[in-house]
Write a protein that holds these residues in place. Sequence first.
Motif, PDB file in Angstrom:
ATOM      1  N   VAL A 189       4.057   6.564  -1.933  1.00 51.20           N
ATOM      2  CA  VAL A 189       5.426   7.079  -1.916  1.00 51.20           C
ATOM      3  C   VAL A 189       5.890   7.323  -3.349  1.00 51.20           C
ATOM      4  N   SER A 190       6.443   8.486  -3.588  1.00 55.26           N
ATOM      5  CA  SER A 190       6.921   8.778  -4.939  1.00 55.26           C
ATOM      6  C   SER A 190       8.402   9.145  -4.969  1.00 55.26           C
ATOM      7  N   SER A 191       9.051   9.134  -3.812  1.00 57.19           N
ATOM      8  CA  SER A 191      10.489   9.422  -3.815  1.00 57.19           C
ATOM      9  C   SER A 191      11.261   8.126  -4.051  1.00 57.19           C
ATOM     10  N   PRO A 192      12.273   8.171  -4.898  1.00 59.33           N
ATOM     11  CA  PRO A 192      13.056   6.961  -5.173  1.00 59.33           C
ATOM     12  C   PRO A 192      13.645   6.329  -3.909  1.00 59.33           C
ATOM     13  N   SER A 193      14.166   7.146  -3.010  1.00 56.55           N
ATOM     14  CA  SER A 193      14.752   6.571  -1.787  1.00 56.55           C
ATOM     15  C   SER A 193      13.689   5.881  -0.938  1.00 56.55           C
ATOM     16  N   GLY A 194      12.479   6.426  -0.893  1.00 55.93           N
ATOM     17  CA  GLY A 194      11.399   5.780  -0.149  1.00 55.93           C
ATOM     18  C   GLY A 194      11.005   4.456  -0.763  1.00 55.93           C
ATOM     19  N   ILE A 195      10.931   4.423  -2.085  1.00 56.68           N
ATOM     20  CA  ILE A 195      10.582   3.187  -2.786  1.00 56.68           C
ATOM     21  C   ILE A 195      11.657   2.126  -2.560  1.00 56.68           C
ATOM     22  N   ILE A 196      12.905   2.534  -2.625  1.00 58.38           N
ATOM     23  CA  ILE A 196      14.009   1.594  -2.397  1.00 58.38           C
ATOM     24  C   ILE A 196      13.957   1.042  -0.978  1.00 58.38           C
ATOM     25  N   LEU A 197      13.695   1.893  -0.011  1.00 55.85           N
ATOM     26  CA  LEU A 197      13.587   1.456   1.392  1.00 55.85           C
ATOM     27  C   LEU A 197      12.423   0.486   1.583  1.00 55.85           C
ATOM     28  N   ILE A 198      11.289   0.810   0.995  1.00 52.30           N
ATOM     29  CA  ILE A 198      10.115  -0.058   1.117  1.00 52.30           C
ATOM     30  C   ILE A 198      10.379  -1.413   0.473  1.00 52.30           C
ATOM     31  N   ARG A 199      11.046  -1.427  -0.672  1.00 47.76           N
ATOM     32  CA  ARG A 199      11.349  -2.699  -1.324  1.00 47.76           C
ATOM     33  C   ARG A 199      12.313  -3.541  -0.489  1.00 47.76           C
ATOM     34  N   GLY A 200      13.250  -2.907   0.187  1.00 47.86           N
ATOM     35  CA  GLY A 200      14.141  -3.649   1.077  1.00 47.86           C
ATOM     36  C   GLY A 200      13.380  -4.279   2.223  1.00 47.86           C
ATOM     37  N   LEU A 201      12.496  -3.495   2.839  1.00 49.86           N
ATOM     38  CA  LEU A 201      11.678  -4.019   3.931  1.00 49.86           C
ATOM     39  C   LEU A 201      10.761  -5.134   3.439  1.00 49.86           C
ATOM     40  N   ALA A 202      10.197  -4.958   2.253  1.00 55.69           N
ATOM     41  CA  ALA A 202       9.337  -6.003   1.687  1.00 55.69           C
ATOM     42  C   ALA A 202      10.120  -7.300   1.449  1.00 55.69           C
ATOM     43  N   GLY A 203      11.389  -7.190   1.102  1.00 56.88           N
ATOM     44  CA  GLY A 203      12.212  -8.391   0.935  1.00 56.88           C
ATOM     45  C   GLY A 203      12.396  -9.140   2.243  1.00 56.88           C
ATOM     46  N   VAL A 204      12.684  -8.381   3.297  1.00 60.05           N
ATOM     47  CA  VAL A 204      12.812  -9.019   4.626  1.00 60.05           C
ATOM     48  C   VAL A 204      11.520  -9.705   5.004  1.00 60.05           C
ATOM     49  N   LEU A 205      10.406  -9.011   4.819  1.00 59.58           N
ATOM     50  CA  LEU A 205       9.098  -9.563   5.199  1.00 59.58           C
ATOM     51  C   LEU A 205       8.721 -10.763   4.352  1.00 59.58           C
ATOM     52  N   SER A 206       9.042 -10.736   3.062  1.00 59.58           N
ATOM     53  CA  SER A 206       8.746 -11.882   2.197  1.00 59.58           C
ATOM     54  C   SER A 206       9.498 -13.124   2.653  1.00 59.58           C
ATOM     55  N   ALA A 207      10.744 -12.940   3.034  1.00 60.68           N
ATOM     56  CA  ALA A 207      11.524 -14.080   3.529  1.00 60.68           C
ATOM     57  C   ALA A 207      10.908 -14.635   4.799  1.00 60.68           C
ATOM     58  N   VAL A 208      10.506 -13.752   5.694  1.00 65.43           N
ATOM     59  CA  VAL A 208       9.883 -14.191   6.956  1.00 65.43           C
ATOM     60  C   VAL A 208       8.589 -14.934   6.663  1.00 65.43           C
ATOM     61  N   THR A 209       7.785 -14.404   5.744  1.00 63.88           N
ATOM     62  CA  THR A 209       6.502 -15.029   5.404  1.00 63.88           C
ATOM     63  C   THR A 209       6.708 -16.433   4.853  1.00 63.88           C
ATOM     64  N   MET A 210       7.693 -16.596   3.990  1.00 59.64           N
ATOM     65  CA  MET A 210       7.861 -17.880   3.319  1.00 59.64           C
ATOM     66  C   MET A 210       8.599 -18.903   4.168  1.00 59.64           C
ATOM     67  N   ILE A 211       9.443 -18.455   5.080  1.00 58.65           N
ATOM     68  CA  ILE A 211      10.258 -19.391   5.844  1.00 58.65           C
ATOM     69  C   ILE A 211       9.646 -19.724   7.196  1.00 58.65           C
ATOM     70  N   ALA A 212       9.002 -18.752   7.836  1.00 57.82           N
ATOM     71  CA  ALA A 212       8.507 -18.954   9.211  1.00 57.82           C
ATOM     72  C   ALA A 212       7.483 -20.048   9.299  1.00 57.82           C
ATOM     73  N   ALA A 222       0.829  -1.207   0.000  1.00 57.79           N
ATOM     74  CA  ALA A 222       0.000   0.000   0.000  1.00 57.79           C
ATOM     75  C   ALA A 222       0.863   1.257   0.000  1.00 57.79           C
ATOM     76  N   LEU A 223       1.973   1.223   0.716  1.00 59.03           N
ATOM     77  CA  LEU A 223       2.856   2.384   0.746  1.00 59.03           C
ATOM     78  C   LEU A 223       3.426   2.720  -0.630  1.00 59.03           C
ATOM     79  N   LEU A 224       3.641   1.706  -1.447  1.00 59.04           N
ATOM     80  CA  LEU A 224       4.151   1.955  -2.803  1.00 59.04           C
ATOM     81  C   LEU A 224       3.181   2.796  -3.631  1.00 59.04           C
ATOM     82  N   ALA A 225       1.899   2.785  -3.263  1.00 59.14           N
ATOM     83  CA  ALA A 225       0.919   3.593  -3.984  1.00 59.14           C
ATOM     84  C   ALA A 225       1.040   5.075  -3.627  1.00 59.14           C
TER      85      ALA A 225
END
Length: 122
Positions: A99-122, A94-97
């Motif tokens: 946020v329009s700053s490149p640094s914000g998008i990059i940060l959100i994608r990094g956090l989404a990567g951490v969360l995706s790993a947790v979702t799939m492995i936990a 939802a935040l990607l909808a």
Amino acid sequence: MNRTKQRPERQALWLALAGAVVLIIGMGYGRFAYTGILPVMLNEQILSLRQGNLAASVNYAGYLIGALLLSKARPADSTRLTLASVACTLVCLALLAWVSSPSGIILIRGLAGVLSAVTMIA
């Protein structure tokens, strides 16, 4: 059919459906939603190609970080971790909808990567 046999079968069905929903959110939204919106972000000049590549790289680094963090988690916490990471993955999407700053998008994608790993492995 005997009631004792119906209950475990129904419980197994609900468990399978819950697992499918978690994987849809974790893998479908958490990993692959960005792939579909990247061309739009490039076309609307929200991100440059370099920034889009950086966001994807940070996302992959997030997967690694998430997997390493999970090595410290207790198995008893897996349900709580999964539910929290699914909810946070949806928040990141939802935040990607908004946020329009490149640094914000990059940060959100990094956090989404951490969360995706947790979702799939936990």
